[in-house]
Motif scaffolding. Sequence first.
Motif, short mmCIF file in Angstrom:
data_model
loop_
_atom_site.label_atom_id
_atom_site.label_comp_id
_atom_site.label_asym_id
_atom_site.label_seq_id
_atom_site.Cartn_x
_atom_site.Cartn_y
_atom_site.Cartn_z
N SER A 119 -24.24 16.86 -62.84
CA SER A 119 -23.89 16.92 -64.86
C SER A 119 -25.20 16.18 -64.90
CB SER A 119 -22.24 16.11 -64.87
OG SER A 119 -21.50 17.00 -64.86
N ARG A 141 -19.07 19.05 -59.45
CA ARG A 141 -20.95 18.32 -60.04
C ARG A 141 -20.87 17.11 -59.77
NH1 ARG A 141 -23.97 20.85 -63.70
NH2 ARG A 141 -23.62 22.81 -64.19
N ALA A 170 -16.58 15.88 -68.14
CA ALA A 170 -16.47 16.16 -65.65
C ALA A 170 -16.11 15.90 -65.17
CB ALA A 170 -18.38 14.97 -66.29
N GLY A 191 -19.22 18.59 -70.34
CA GLY A 191 -19.64 17.10 -68.99
C GLY A 191 -20.38 17.99 -68.86
N THR A 192 -20.96 18.55 -69.27
CA THR A 192 -22.38 18.93 -68.32
C THR A 192 -23.54 18.37 -68.77
OG1 THR A 192 -21.89 21.56 -68.15
CG2 THR A 192 -24.34 20.58 -67.82
N THR A 216 -26.40 23.65 -69.99
CA THR A 216 -25.60 22.17 -71.26
C THR A 216 -25.11 22.93 -71.64
OG1 THR A 216 -27.09 22.25 -72.83
CG2 THR A 216 -27.78 21.16 -71.21
N GLU A 230 -15.18 17.29 -61.18
CA GLU A 230 -16.21 16.06 -60.71
C GLU A 230 -16.42 16.61 -59.24
OE1 GLU A 230 -14.89 12.34 -61.58
OE2 GLU A 230 -13.34 13.35 -61.06
N ILE A 257 -22.86 12.95 -61.27
CA ILE A 257 -23.23 12.59 -62.21
C ILE A 257 -24.49 11.64 -61.87
CG2 ILE A 257 -22.99 11.39 -64.11
CD1 ILE A 257 -20.33 11.67 -63.79
#
Length: 315
Positions: free
Chosen positions: A89, A38, A31, A142-143, A138, A35, A40
């Motif tokens: 994510s 996306r 991820a 890292g998603t 997905t 980052e 988390i």
Amino acid sequence: MSFSGAESFRKSSPVDTEWIERELSAFLERARSQEESRPIVCVTSGGTTVPLERNCVRFIDNFSKGTRGALSAEQFLKARGMVHCAGYSVIFLSRTGSLLPFLSECQEDMATAFSVSGPGELQVSALAEALRTFHSCTEDPGTFLHVPFTTVFEYVQYLEVIARRLASHGRLALFYLAAAVSDYYIPWAEMVEHKISGAGPLVLELQKVPKLLGELTSVWAPHATVVSFKLETDEEVLLTKAKAAIQKYGVDAVLANELHSRKERVTLLVRAGEGRAAPIHCSVLRLDPSAPPGSVIEEQLVGAVVDLHRQRSRR
Ligand code: PAZ
């Protein structure tokens, strides 16, 4: 604030957390490359069980099927609310066998397809389409990370591991706690080893599960944005209890819902400012009765939470 109750609750049951540490490391490594775009979110979903025996045959459960968590995770994966955001994510901490993002409708159809009152509608093409959507949303490494739990002990310990690891992401980490967590449990030390004998009545003494929200917001991930849910069946006490979650545990917002109307109406309570004594703003989110078929209130819930997360992340 003392967390000794929480400490003894956690230590009271053997739970293997090593595998999730490993999975998380790999997930966060993947991820990391995305980052910037996306953020988390950890979405919790479904009900926790309370085992009655160490070699568990019987357990106490609750009604939650994880619909809210699954539909919300879908929205987060697709959300584009934050600057340059390509969706979140998602770490999906959900009850084993409960509903999954993009597949929940098919899972429900499957459950009725073989019913004795006649076959329900199981559209194989719809299932294939749902699987395709699930994979396309997905598949980027890292998603999406699925962390399944069954017992309340697993839930709490997995949540702690995830929170402590995400703490390094500061305000960029978001917790969206839709799981229905047991309020009572039997401590491991008091649990019988083998299946309880069926002879005679059974009297159980349950202990209160310590509230772990305060630990999440002040120790495990003190800079994360935390949104919890409150469920009641009595509307009279719902908002009072939801406000108390903000004042006592310092969560950023609470989504308050009543059991029977939870798919149509949810009240969002937001702490407007720093500190537990800050004023609380309330707004009611409703599913528009004239919305197209297939619309779900989770679109609004996640939209509002993404806005809140964006504001909190800028501070
Ligand atoms: O899982 P589901 O979609 O059937 O129900 C969702 C829910 C009511 C469990 C969730 O919206 C919620 O309120 N969770 C928190 C429950 C509580 O501990 O108060």
